[in-house]
Design a protein around this motif. Structure first.
Motif, PDB file in Angstrom:
ATOM      1  N   SER A 239      -5.625   2.494  -2.492  1.00 15.64           N
ATOM      2  CA  SER A 239      -6.427   1.440  -1.876  1.00 15.64           C
ATOM      3  C   SER A 239      -6.927   0.450  -2.922  1.00 15.64           C
ATOM      4  O   SER A 239      -6.801  -0.780  -2.762  1.00 15.64           O
ATOM      5  CB  SER A 239      -7.620   2.068  -1.142  1.00 15.64           C
TER       6      SER A 239
ATOM      7  N   ASN B 173      -5.661  10.325  -3.876  1.00 11.97           N
ATOM      8  CA  ASN B 173      -4.449   9.514  -3.841  1.00 11.97           C
ATOM      9  C   ASN B 173      -4.651   8.247  -3.015  1.00 11.97           C
ATOM     10  O   ASN B 173      -4.313   7.135  -3.443  1.00 11.97           O
ATOM     11  CB  ASN B 173      -3.307  10.348  -3.266  1.00 11.97           C
ATOM     12  N   LYS B 174      -5.214   8.398  -1.825  1.00 14.10           N
ATOM     13  CA  LYS B 174      -5.427   7.244  -0.950  1.00 14.10           C
ATOM     14  C   LYS B 174      -6.443   6.272  -1.547  1.00 14.10           C
ATOM     15  O   LYS B 174      -6.292   5.046  -1.434  1.00 14.10           O
ATOM     16  CB  LYS B 174      -5.904   7.719   0.425  1.00 14.10           C
TER      17      LYS B 174
ATOM     18  N   GLU C  49      -1.670  16.652   1.965  1.00 18.82           N
ATOM     19  CA  GLU C  49      -1.752  15.853   3.193  1.00 18.82           C
ATOM     20  C   GLU C  49      -2.225  16.713   4.367  1.00 18.82           C
ATOM     21  O   GLU C  49      -3.047  16.276   5.187  1.00 18.82           O
ATOM     22  CB  GLU C  49      -0.392  15.227   3.510  1.00 18.82           C
TER      23      GLU C  49
ATOM     24  N   SER D 179      -5.374  14.438  -1.545  1.00 17.41           N
ATOM     25  CA  SER D 179      -4.856  13.305  -0.777  1.00 17.41           C
ATOM     26  C   SER D 179      -5.881  12.182  -0.704  1.00 17.41           C
ATOM     27  O   SER D 179      -5.521  10.999  -0.709  1.00 17.41           O
ATOM     28  CB  SER D 179      -4.472  13.761   0.634  1.00 17.41           C
ATOM     29  N   ILE D 180      -7.157  12.536  -0.654  1.00 19.31           N
ATOM     30  CA  ILE D 180      -8.168  11.477  -0.590  1.00 19.31           C
ATOM     31  C   ILE D 180      -8.260  10.745  -1.924  1.00 19.31           C
ATOM     32  O   ILE D 180      -8.496   9.531  -1.964  1.00 19.31           O
ATOM     33  CB  ILE D 180      -9.538  12.058  -0.161  1.00 19.31           C
TER      34      ILE D 180
ATOM     35  N   ARG E  93      -8.069   0.693   3.931  1.00 13.33           N
ATOM     36  CA  ARG E  93      -6.720   0.153   3.751  1.00 13.33           C
ATOM     37  C   ARG E  93      -6.367  -0.695   4.971  1.00 13.33           C
ATOM     38  O   ARG E  93      -6.945  -0.523   6.058  1.00 13.33           O
ATOM     39  CB  ARG E  93      -5.681   1.257   3.594  1.00 13.33           C
TER      40      ARG E  93
ATOM     41  N   THR F 189     -10.477   6.443   3.654  1.00 11.02           N
ATOM     42  CA  THR F 189     -10.550   5.389   2.641  1.00 11.02           C
ATOM     43  C   THR F 189     -10.128   4.084   3.292  1.00 11.02           C
ATOM     44  O   THR F 189      -9.472   4.070   4.337  1.00 11.02           O
ATOM     45  CB  THR F 189      -9.630   5.681   1.438  1.00 11.02           C
TER      46      THR F 189
ATOM     47  N   TYR G 156       0.823  -1.204   0.000  1.00 12.56           N
ATOM     48  CA  TYR G 156       0.000   0.000   0.000  1.00 12.56           C
ATOM     49  C   TYR G 156       0.863   1.262   0.000  1.00 12.56           C
ATOM     50  O   TYR G 156       0.606   2.204  -0.753  1.00 12.56           O
ATOM     51  CB  TYR G 156      -0.946   0.015   1.204  1.00 12.56           C
TER      52      TYR G 156
ATOM     53  N   LYS H 197       0.836   4.014  -2.899  1.00 11.46           N
ATOM     54  CA  LYS H 197       0.455   5.388  -2.572  1.00 11.46           C
ATOM     55  C   LYS H 197       1.443   6.366  -3.185  1.00 11.46           C
ATOM     56  O   LYS H 197       1.064   7.410  -3.740  1.00 11.46           O
ATOM     57  CB  LYS H 197       0.401   5.567  -1.052  1.00 11.46           C
TER      58      LYS H 197
END
Length: 578
Positions: free
Chosen positions: A341, A336-337, A240, A333-334, A564, A562, A205, A209
């Motif tokens: 994921s 990206n996450k 972030e 960032s969300i 993970r 999210t 992960y 990321k």
């Protein structure tokens, strides 16, 4: 007050555990609970009255709901469905029957106003996104943007952005391949040495990321880690900080010379990010045609090229403000996450999952079924169309079991009845009062046993039958497995209806391209998933009770913002010579 705080913290810790425990309490306290209410939990979360809905059919009805209206410009069309357009998911999706009636033809979920709607109403906002998200999002994603819009404004704005992004998924493929090779494959080979027998252990992960940042910044901003290290790091840090401020458990802005709250730092990051993105956006919009022609290569910025190409088309160029607002979302960032994921679950399913029985995978001339991975099986086929269909089927099942975002909110604008009975009766109606929130638990809906056979299990070929053109031509064998759920509705990984995610097609193309590149370049990923909650998240071999599964998911899985694994999933990566 204490109860509200406890519920909020419990929900934030593990939505799956919170919802399951409340549903169990409901079944014990009210054995005669209405069928509709069996999958709805009422709670007080963050000082809001929330109705958590986890049934597939009810979620579908709300996501795709519109008031009945005589206005032709508001008529619901097939194009409003998340999977209606073939180019957004597969070669053939028009054969997908109405998912609300596939498994229970006699039970159609109805969503209707308790009282007759105002005839002046525009017919599109019985379930409003803006009112639901404004408290949490407006300070960090100020408008204009599609996230915080409803009704006609949203419909027209989204049509403009759909036009701009229509060709982006396909035009991004060369750059995504290049980034995957330079930032993932080459990095792994460099660390393991030139001997193909050597392997490198990575946190899957965490590595994906980092790769997701490279792809998002490269595709949308033309910012590359190697060429713009300081700007790349600045953008990453600001995004972030924004996310930490948005999801801070201390939602108050405090700034002193010695200490600042996470929310205060997040709001400050928004302002700094706007300046940086503003410069990049203006550069995109003022680039000359000659510069655009020079950039026609695999390293060119696909989003910038798309903006130039659609500048004279319907909708024209967006304003700088509109462009900055959406670039903030596209590279958030969300985002990206969420991408990391989905990639994590997808690659684990392709490379690490193994069938529990010898006949669970077909055989090919070069690859036996015993012990083979799905990636190995796909690599053994020479026909690219067959490989693509298999990848898309696995991705669809990955989206179903492991959606990156577990739920979406809507503010109910008028007293609303949710019922599984025919119009004219209210015997089975569940009421959500005006001003309350409907929180659609998409992760639960995707595992609804009323919608899916073997709903908690990973069935890699569940969606193969949707590609009817390939089945009819004999390229895919529809009888390959007796377990195929041929009437399975597509999952809600990216929502559905008018408010479905604008980035769905792009996100899928990223996952498919990364996987294709790894398979084509001889990459192998090996390892074991040991945490029970992660196994449940992936749907690998359900050998525990539902109660144990929920407990392990709460322990091993982080679901917000999210999904993970809480602990690193370590895998061994190697590259075999072609």
């Amino acid at each position: 007050m204490v109860s509200r705080l406890t519920q909020s913290l419990s929900f934030h810790s593990s939505p799956e555990s919170f919802i399951s425990s409340r549903l169990e309490q409901l079944s014990l306290s009210d054995v005669d609970a209405l069928p509709t209410a069996n999958k709805i939990v009422r709670a007080q979360i963050l000082d809001r009255e929330v109705h958590i809905i986890s049934g597939y059919q009810a979620c579908k009805a709300i996501l795709c709901h519109q008031f009945a209206t005589s206005r032709p410009d508001l008529e619901t069309t097939e194009d409003e469905s998340e999977y209606a357009n073939a180019d957004e998911y597969a070669d053939q999706t028009s054969n997908d029957p109405d998912p609300t009636t596939q498994h229970h033809p006699s039970r159609t979920y109805l969503v209707r106003a308790k009282h007759a709607p105002d005839p002046t109403h525009d017919g599109t906002t019985q379930f409003a996104a803006r009112a639901a998200y404004r408290q949490f999002m407006s300070d960090f994603f100020p408008g204009p943007n599609l996230l915080l819009e409803d009704g006609l404004a949203h419909m027209h704005h989204k049509a403009e952005w759909r036009s701009r992004l229509h060709d982006l998924p396909e035009s991004s493929v060369p750059l995504i391949r290049q980034i995957t090779r330079t930032q993932f494959i080459d990095q792994v080979v460099a660390r393991s040495g030139q001997d193909p027998q050597n392997t490198t252990s990575i946190d899957l992960y965490g590595t994906l990321k980092s790769l997701a940042w490279d792809i998002l910044f490269g595709v949308f901003l033309s910012v590359k880690r190697a060429d713009h290290d300081s700007k790349f790091k600045q953008l990453e840090d600001l995004q972030e900080a924004l996310l930490r401020g948005q999801f801070s458990t201390f939602p108050i802005s405090i700034s002193t010379p010695f200490w600042s709250s996470a929310r205060s730092r997040g709001v400050k990051a928004v302002k700094e990010l706007e300046k940086v993105l503003g410069v990049l956006a203006r550069n995109m919009m003022t680039s000359t045609q000659e510069e655009g022609e020079e950039e026609e290569s695999s390293s060119a910025c696909p989003f910038s090229l798309q903006c130039r190409e659609t500048g004279s088309s319907e909708g024209g160029q967006p304003s700088v403000e509109d462009l900055v607002s959406h670039l903030r979302l596209f590279t958030s960032s969300i985002a990206n996450k969420a991408l990391a994921s989905l990639l994590t679950a997808f690659l684990l399913n392709l490379f690490v999952w193994r069938p529990s029985s010898p006949g669970a995978l077909p055989t090919s001339r070069s690859t036996p079924s015993k012990g083979v991975s799905l990636a190995g099986l796909i690599r053994s086929y020479l026909d690219p169309q067959r490989r693509n269909v298999m990848l898309e089927s696995v991705l669809a099942e990955t989206e179903r079991l492991s959606p990156p975002v577990v739920g979406v909110m809507r503010r109910v604008q008028c007293d609303t009845l949710i019922s599984s009975t025919e119009p004219g009766t209210t015997a089975d109606a569940y009421t959500i009062p005006a001003g309350h929130d409907a929180w659609l638990y998409l992760s639960g809906a995707n595992r609804d046993p009323d919608a899916y056979d073997r709903s908690g299990e990973f069935v890699w070929d569940r969606f193969l039958s949707h590609y009817s053109s390939l089945i009819k031509s004999g390229q895919v064998d529809p009888a390959r497995s007796d377990s195929i759920d041929s009437q399975a509705p597509f999952p809600f990984a990216f929502g559905d209806g008018l408010k479905s995610c604008l980035g769905a097609a792009f996100s899928r193309k990223v996952c498919l391209t990364v996987a294709e590149t790894l398979i084509d370049d001889g990459v192998e990923i090996a390892g074991h998933v040991n945490d029970g909650g992660v196994l449940a998240w992936l749907g690998w071999g359900r050998q525990m009770s539902r109660k144990e599964e929920v407990q392990m998911m709460a322990r091993d899985l982080k679901q917000l913002p999210t999904q993970r694994p809480r602990r690193a999933v370590k895998v061994e990566v190697s590259r075999n010579p072609k």
